[in-house]
Each structure stands twice: as C-alpha cells, then as structure tokens.
Design an enzyme around this catalytic site. Structure first.
Site, mmCIF file in Angstrom:
data_model
loop_
_atom_site.group_PDB
_atom_site.id
_atom_site.type_symbol
_atom_site.label_atom_id
_atom_site.label_comp_id
_atom_site.label_asym_id
_atom_site.label_seq_id
_atom_site.Cartn_x
_atom_site.Cartn_y
_atom_site.Cartn_z
ATOM 1 N N LYS A 158 48.336 45.055 35.940
ATOM 2 C CA LYS A 158 49.029 46.341 36.128
ATOM 3 C C LYS A 158 50.133 46.423 35.069
ATOM 4 O O LYS A 158 50.730 45.396 34.711
ATOM 5 C CB LYS A 158 49.653 46.427 37.524
ATOM 6 N N LYS A 160 47.637 49.519 35.421
ATOM 7 C CA LYS A 160 46.181 49.395 35.310
ATOM 8 C C LYS A 160 45.659 50.064 34.049
ATOM 9 O O LYS A 160 44.555 49.797 33.612
ATOM 10 C CB LYS A 160 45.492 49.915 36.555
ATOM 11 N N HIS A 278 33.177 46.328 42.209
ATOM 12 C CA HIS A 278 34.330 47.080 42.712
ATOM 13 C C HIS A 278 33.771 48.327 43.393
ATOM 14 O O HIS A 278 32.772 48.879 42.955
ATOM 15 C CB HIS A 278 35.257 47.456 41.550
ATOM 16 N N HIS A 311 34.083 44.027 47.017
ATOM 17 C CA HIS A 311 35.289 44.456 47.748
ATOM 18 C C HIS A 311 34.877 44.990 49.118
ATOM 19 O O HIS A 311 34.008 45.866 49.213
ATOM 20 C CB HIS A 311 35.988 45.571 46.970
ATOM 21 N N SER A 368 41.324 43.190 48.652
ATOM 22 C CA SER A 368 42.204 43.729 47.613
ATOM 23 C C SER A 368 42.778 45.056 48.102
ATOM 24 O O SER A 368 42.155 45.759 48.880
ATOM 25 C CB SER A 368 41.402 43.978 46.332
ATOM 26 N N GLY A 369 43.990 45.335 47.621
ATOM 27 C CA GLY A 369 44.573 46.629 47.978
ATOM 28 C C GLY A 369 45.878 46.456 48.732
ATOM 29 O O GLY A 369 45.891 46.346 49.945
ATOM 30 N N GLY A 370 46.966 46.379 47.999
ATOM 31 C CA GLY A 370 48.268 46.277 48.666
ATOM 32 C C GLY A 370 48.564 44.886 49.168
ATOM 33 O O GLY A 370 49.396 44.691 50.050
ATOM 34 N N ALA A 396 45.700 40.508 44.163
ATOM 35 C CA ALA A 396 46.927 41.292 44.290
ATOM 36 C C ALA A 396 47.331 41.793 42.912
ATOM 37 O O ALA A 396 47.354 41.035 41.940
ATOM 38 C CB ALA A 396 48.046 40.447 44.882
ATOM 39 N N GLY A 397 47.606 43.085 42.859
ATOM 40 C CA GLY A 397 48.122 43.660 41.606
ATOM 41 C C GLY A 397 49.625 43.766 41.752
ATOM 42 O O GLY A 397 50.396 42.874 41.379
HETATM 43 C C1 CAP Z 1 44.586 47.030 44.070
HETATM 44 C C2 CAP Z 1 43.586 47.849 43.298
HETATM 45 C C3 CAP Z 1 42.227 47.834 43.890
HETATM 46 C C4 CAP Z 1 42.050 48.566 45.193
HETATM 47 C C5 CAP Z 1 40.651 48.309 45.670
HETATM 48 C C6 CAP Z 1 44.048 49.298 43.150
HETATM 49 O O1 CAP Z 1 45.799 47.071 43.404
HETATM 50 O O2 CAP Z 1 43.472 47.341 41.988
HETATM 51 O O3 CAP Z 1 41.359 48.495 42.965
HETATM 52 O O4 CAP Z 1 42.948 48.194 46.107
HETATM 53 O O5 CAP Z 1 40.567 48.665 46.995
HETATM 54 O O6 CAP Z 1 43.735 49.835 42.089
HETATM 55 O O7 CAP Z 1 44.656 49.810 44.085
HETATM 56 P P1 CAP Z 1 47.086 46.596 44.239
HETATM 57 P P2 CAP Z 1 39.251 48.236 47.801
HETATM 58 O O8 CAP Z 1 46.902 45.134 44.569
HETATM 59 O O9 CAP Z 1 48.256 46.813 43.307
HETATM 60 O O10 CAP Z 1 47.131 47.435 45.473
HETATM 61 O O11 CAP Z 1 39.148 46.774 47.593
HETATM 62 O O12 CAP Z 1 39.526 48.652 49.211
HETATM 63 O O13 CAP Z 1 38.126 48.961 47.180
HETATM 64 MG MG MG Z 2 42.241 48.868 41.230
#
Ligand code: CAP
Ligand code: MG
Length: 464
Positions: A158, A160, A278, A311, A368-370, A396-397
């Site tokens: 990030k 991203k 993804h 995911h 993944s996601g938050g 984790a991003g």
């Molecule tokens: C997470 C993430 C993931 C999504 C995927 C984003 O970043 O890179 O692509 O969360 O969700 O772009 O939000 P963070 P899922 O860690 O900064 O939230 O796995 O539900 O498809």
């Molecule tokens: Mg993402």
C-alpha cells in the site's frame, strides 16, 4: 415452513440425494407471488424450466427427445428449491464457459421472481474428477514455504496504486525482511506508473537477496490479470528465469477474469506455478440477500479449476465482514443442517475448500481485509475449530503499513503474533481471558514493544 425459512440442508444430506447423485443439483432461494408453499413450488417450476430446456410459455416444438434436457425439483425446503439438472446439460468441452449459463444464467432476470439467490451447487464425482484442481494445494504451498508450522503471513503493498517500481519493491522488501508473502493488489497490473517487468525485477531481486541472507522461504503473488493471461504468465516465467528465481505465484482476479481463465492457466503444464485467486468484485454478486450468488458456489468452482490460494474472508475479523460467531455446526465435518444466514461464513467456505472432495487437492484459504497483528489469534482459533489448525494465509495491508514504526516493524509484529499463537502453552489455553493475558504478557516482554504498539493502536487492538 417457518423453521425451514431460516435453515439450509446441505445437498448431500437431502433424503432424495441418493437417487439424484448422478445429476447436477443447485440450491436456489426464491421469493414468488405471496411465498405460500404453492407459490414457491410454482416459482421453482418456472426457474427449473428457465435454467434447463424451457421458457415462459408452453411451446409446440418440444419433442420426445428434447425432454432429456429437462430439469426437475429434487426437494423443497421453505423458500429453497433443490433443482436437478441432467449432467449432460453441461457441455464439459466448454468448461467453465458453458457451466454458468446452465446453473446461474437467466433465472435471475425472471421478472416474476422477487428474489433469487443461488446458494450452493453439487456435481457428480465423475464430473468433479474431470477437473484438475490445485496443482500444489495446501500441502504443496506449505512445502514451498518450508513446511512452516504456523499461519502464512503476508502483505499487500500500500498505497495499492501510484508507487513507481522502486518505491513498490522497497515496501515489498520491508515486508519480506520479516513476513512470508507479498502480493500485488487487485487493481495493480501493468500501469504506466508501475510497469510489471520493472516491478517484478525490482521485487524479485530484493526477495532473492533476503532469501539468500536469511534462508527463509518467501513468495510474491504477481498479478497477471490482463488481456492475454497465458501470454503474460509465459512472459513472467521467462523474466523469472532470466533473474534466476522461482519464488512467485501467478495471481489472477478470478471473478473479473472468470473461472475459465483460471482453469486454462491451470491446464498449462509449462506454467507449473501456484495460482493465487483474488476475488475482487465478488461482493457485487455475493453480498445481496435478494438477488445474487453465494460465494460458496465460486469457492467450489475455483477449487475445481485449480486455485492454490483463494480469498474467502476473515472469520469476521476484518473490514469486509460482520463479526462472525462460530456456530457449533461448523465444528462437525458434514452438518445435517445449518442456519441459512451462515452459508457464506468463512468457516463454511473454508471447510468447502479443504474437505475431501473427489480427487481434488484442498485449496489454501486466504484471510484478508482490514486485518492487523491483533486479529490473528481469533483467526487461528476459528481455523483450528474447523480442523485446519494453522493452515491458512493471512494478509494485512493497512494492518502492517499502518504500524507506528512503519512497514518492517509492522510485518514483524504480524509474523511474531502468528508464531506466538502456535506455542503449545497458548494452544492449551481454553478461555478468552487466559488467551488475552498470555498475549498481553507476551507483548510486554522485552523486545516485543512492536507487538504491544500494535495491540495498543486504537484502530487495531487484540481479538482472541
Ligand atoms: C486488503 C485488500 C484486499 C481485500 C480483499 C484491499 O487490504 O488488499 O484486496 O481486503 O478482500 O484492497 O482491501 P487491507 P477479500 O489489509 O489494507 O484491508 O479477501 O474479502 O476479497
Ligand atoms: Mg486489495
């Protein structure tokens, strides 16, 4: 009908399953007219015709032979219909480009339906086994990661989008110095500000140096979601060979490019690399309770097509979902009946990805996601409760790059918590208080300030 309205019977648990097990069976929840038992039955007849051989009115062109493609109602459970579809209706030579029109095509558009949610699908074993499934699967991925006995920890670089290749690779390098995996984000591919060749070269060069220095396994999931995915995969392979490295996976935005693109990539024996799926855009179809497709259907299709990683959510521990509870039904291998609203819970999805299914290897679920370091203990507990122990990947991003002391320390905190929850002492703790005390004591130890800073960060905290 009332109790039935809120529960779901898995297809293989239907009393009529045995006599229908050689057919495709779809489970669809509908709303039709006044939703009386008769109305639902009538609506299911309309849906069955529309998804197999019929249309909205009786026609004169039906022949004795054409009825071989007719569908039928296997079972009705509240507003859920289990519909039988002749296996030969799926033109297998058309792979995953012919299947969707047979199981999730027109009926969503039927004006008479006030709701149509595709919940689940069953395929006969001889269809399932015609598909390759994951080339590596969970065991193969863990073997590539040095058979580590803990959750695989990863990060999404990030911001991203917008970084140039050197900037991007520098963030990746700081993750690789501590954690295991780095991935491109879903929308980063070959933009002018970050061409894939430069990003791949800069990243893999840095990754290689860290592998040589530490001896630790690392993985870069590189996004190849472009016009010609196979050509890009071959170009990536050629560049990697020039660089003398192979610690990478091919990442595909599977919903956007289609299950067929994943299956075609998996079928290339000159491209023997892990496939990382993804699921960007899935929520456009999976989130609504009125019209849509439960992610469970996609999870099964991607496993058949060859996804090594997929995911599937965070057990409700991150930004993409409500906090999930662990329903007792999920602690059984094959529950007889489950609450309808839990059908897309991470636990149920991850069971579908990893349980025995024909000859297919299990796909590794990715959370993944938050996420953030303090979210890992809860994920580990849920994953253990469904029998998968530490076998899950967690990315984790923001939950790494947002650490007060930056990316490298954030990645270290993320990885160190994954290590901490694997100790036999921690694993022996039964209750939440004991687990919380253990982890806060761990964070208070000399040298673990980075973990304490993560637990203390007001937007993060500690979930056990
Ligand atoms: C997470 C993430 C993931 C999504 C995927 C984003 O970043 O890179 O692509 O969360 O969700 O772009 O939000 P963070 P899922 O860690 O900064 O939230 O796995 O539900 O498809
Ligand atoms: Mg993402």
């Amino acid at each position: 009908m009332n109790e039935e309205k809120h529960t779901y019977i898995p297809i293989e648990k239907l009393e009529e399953f045995k006599e229908n097990k050689d057919s495709i069976i779809i489970a669809v929840q509908i709303s039709f007219k006044n939703d009386t038992e008769e109305d639902i039955h009538e609506g299911l007849i309309e849906l069955t015709k529309e998804t197999t051989s019929g249309t909205w009115v009786e026609i004169s062109t039906v022949t004795e032979g054409s009825t071989q493609a007719d569908g039928w109602i296997v079972h009705e459970h509240g507003k859920i219909g289990y519909i039988g579809i002749p296996a030969h209706n799926w033109d297998l030579s058309g792979g995953f480009n012919n299947l969707p029109a047979n199981i999730m095509g027109n009926y969503f558009g039927l004006g008479t339906l006030k709701q149509a949610r595709f919940l689940d699908v069953y395929f006969p074993p001889d269809i399932v086994n015609k598909f390759p499934g994951p080339r590596f699967g969970v065991d193969g991925i863990y073997k590539k990661m040095g058979d580590m006995k803990r959750m695989i920890t990863g990060s999404i670089v990030k911001p991203k989008m917008g970084l140039n290749p050197i900037e991007w690779a520098t963030v990746a390098e700081n993750v690789f110095k501590e954690a295991d995996l780095v991935k491109d984000d879903e929308n980063l591919c070959n933009q002018v500000f970050c061409p894939w060749r430069e990003r791949f070269t800069e990243t893999m060069t840095r990754q290689q140096a860290i592998i040589e220095e530490t001896g630790e396994p690392k993985m870069y999931a590189h996004n190849i979601t472009t016009i010609d995915i196979l050509q890009r995969a071959r170009d990536v392979k050629a560049l990697a060979e020039e660089l003398g490295t192979h610690h990478y996976s091919m990442m595909v935005d599977g919903i956007i490019s289609g299950v067929n693109s994943v299956h075609r990539l998996r079928m290339q024996d000159d491209l023997p690399f892990p496939i990382y799926i993804h699921r960007a855009m899935h929520a456009a179809m999976t989130r609504s309770r009125d019209f849509g497709i439960n992610f469970l259907v996609f999870a099964k299709l991607f496993r058949m097509a060859g996804a090594d990683y997929l995911h599937t959510g965070t057990y409700g521990s991150g930004k993409m979902g409500e906090a999930e509870s662990l329903h007792p039904a999920f602690e059984e291998d094959d529950p007889e009946i489950i609450p309808l609203e839990l059908l897309d819970d991470t636990a149920y999805l991850n069971r579908a990805l990893t349980k025995s299914w024909g000859d297919l290897k299990p796909t590794l679920p990715m959370a993944s996601g938050g996420l953030f370091p303090g979210a890992l203990p809860r994920i580990r507990r849920f994953n253990g409760a469904i029998g998968n122990a530490f076998q899950i990947g967690c990315n984790a991003g923001g939950g790494i790059h947002g650490h007060p002391r930056g990316t490298r320390v954030g990645a270290k905190a993320f990885k160190d918590v994954a290590v901490a929850v694997e100790t036999s002492e921690y694993q022996s703790l039964e209750d939440e208080t004991a687990r919380r005390v253990y982890l806060n004591d761990f964070a208070s130890m000399d040298g673990n300030e980075h973990v304490k800073q993560a637990f203390d960060k007001v937007e993060w905290g500690l979930l056990v």
